[in-house]
Scaffold this motif. Structure first.
Motif, PDB file in Angstrom:
ATOM      1  N   ALA A 166       0.830  -1.208   0.000  1.00 33.71           N
ATOM      2  CA  ALA A 166       0.000   0.000   0.000  1.00 33.71           C
ATOM      3  C   ALA A 166       0.863   1.257   0.000  1.00 33.71           C
ATOM      4  N   GLN A 167       1.903   1.271   0.812  1.00 34.95           N
ATOM      5  CA  GLN A 167       2.785   2.429   0.875  1.00 34.95           C
ATOM      6  C   GLN A 167       3.399   2.703  -0.497  1.00 34.95           C
ATOM      7  N   HIS A 168       3.890   1.651  -1.143  1.00 35.35           N
ATOM      8  CA  HIS A 168       4.534   1.847  -2.433  1.00 35.35           C
ATOM      9  C   HIS A 168       3.526   2.098  -3.551  1.00 35.35           C
ATOM     10  N   ALA A 169       2.302   1.620  -3.413  1.00 31.56           N
ATOM     11  CA  ALA A 169       1.261   1.968  -4.390  1.00 31.56           C
ATOM     12  C   ALA A 169       0.989   3.473  -4.325  1.00 31.56           C
ATOM     13  N   GLY A 170       1.039   4.039  -3.129  1.00 31.73           N
ATOM     14  CA  GLY A 170       0.896   5.490  -2.980  1.00 31.73           C
ATOM     15  C   GLY A 170       2.050   6.240  -3.624  1.00 31.73           C
ATOM     16  N   HIS A 171       3.267   5.750  -3.403  1.00 34.28           N
ATOM     17  CA  HIS A 171       4.417   6.361  -4.068  1.00 34.28           C
ATOM     18  C   HIS A 171       4.232   6.297  -5.587  1.00 34.28           C
ATOM     19  N   ALA A 172       3.818   5.139  -6.064  1.00 32.10           N
ATOM     20  CA  ALA A 172       3.652   4.938  -7.503  1.00 32.10           C
ATOM     21  C   ALA A 172       2.607   5.886  -8.073  1.00 32.10           C
ATOM     22  N   ASP A 173       1.547   6.136  -7.338  1.00 27.29           N
ATOM     23  CA  ASP A 173       0.505   7.046  -7.809  1.00 27.29           C
ATOM     24  C   ASP A 173       1.063   8.453  -8.006  1.00 27.29           C
TER      25      ASP A 173
END
Length: 186
Positions: A166-173
């Motif tokens: 989830a943390q890295h999905a936020g970064h990716a967004d």
């Protein structure tokens, strides 16, 4: 939804639906994986390797990193600390190799990175379904960021993988929006 198999003496093996906590873990993992993968939609290999912020991160690199992390933690659930490096002994060369997780290297493709992620996800999902006990614990490896002699249950490891994804999905967004304005939500 992923299923397990049940048999009795008189009936052939039939899929049994995954329910309860295991189903919740699979849904949570699946949702966060989707958001991470979704940030790479319609991109070229070159775009997947671009840095769009002051950070060293790129979309393909984030997928590679999350793949490596999920694989490592799934191995930890099964094998314990021996599946992980002794981070307290890492050299500069070790840290440089780890930094390659966060970028697209020559010859890597977005399709290849995503295919590897899908395979790791499939393996983790199978582990969630088949693991005999989510309460089973393993001692954490030596690392400056872990409490000495701490143990984590399989459940806690899986929750950590959900949080990491989830943390890295936020970064990716953020990286994707800076790349071309596309957003995962909103």
């Amino acid at each position: 939804m992923t299923t397990s198999t049940t048999t009795t003496a008189n009936t052939p093996a039939t899929p049994a639906p995954v329910t309860g906590e295991r189903a919740d873990l699979l849904v949570a993992l699946g949702k966060q994986r989707h958001f991470l993968r979704f940030t790479t939609r319609d991109l070229t290999d070159e775009q997947a390797g671009l840095r769009t912020t002051a950070s060293e991160l790129c979309l393909g690199g984030l997928v590679k990193h999350v793949t490596a992390v999920e694989r490592l933690w799934a191995d930890f659930i099964v094998e314990g600390a021996s599946a992980m490096p002794d981070f307290s002994t890492w050299t500069e060369a070790d840290f440089a190799r780890r930094a390659d997780e966060f970028r697209m290297l020559p010859g890597e493709t977005l399709a290849g990175v995503l295919a590897e992620y899908a395979e790791v996800a499939r393996r983790t999902d199978e582990l969630v379904v088949t693991l005999p006990d989510l309460n089973a614990t393993q001692a954490l490896p030596k690392a400056p960021w872990f409490e000495p002699e701490a143990e984590w249950s399989a459940r806690r490891v899986l929750l950590h993988v959900v949080a990491e994804t989830a943390q890295h999905a936020g970064h990716a967004d953020i990286i994707r929006e800076a790349l071309d304005g596309a957003k995962s939500m909103g």
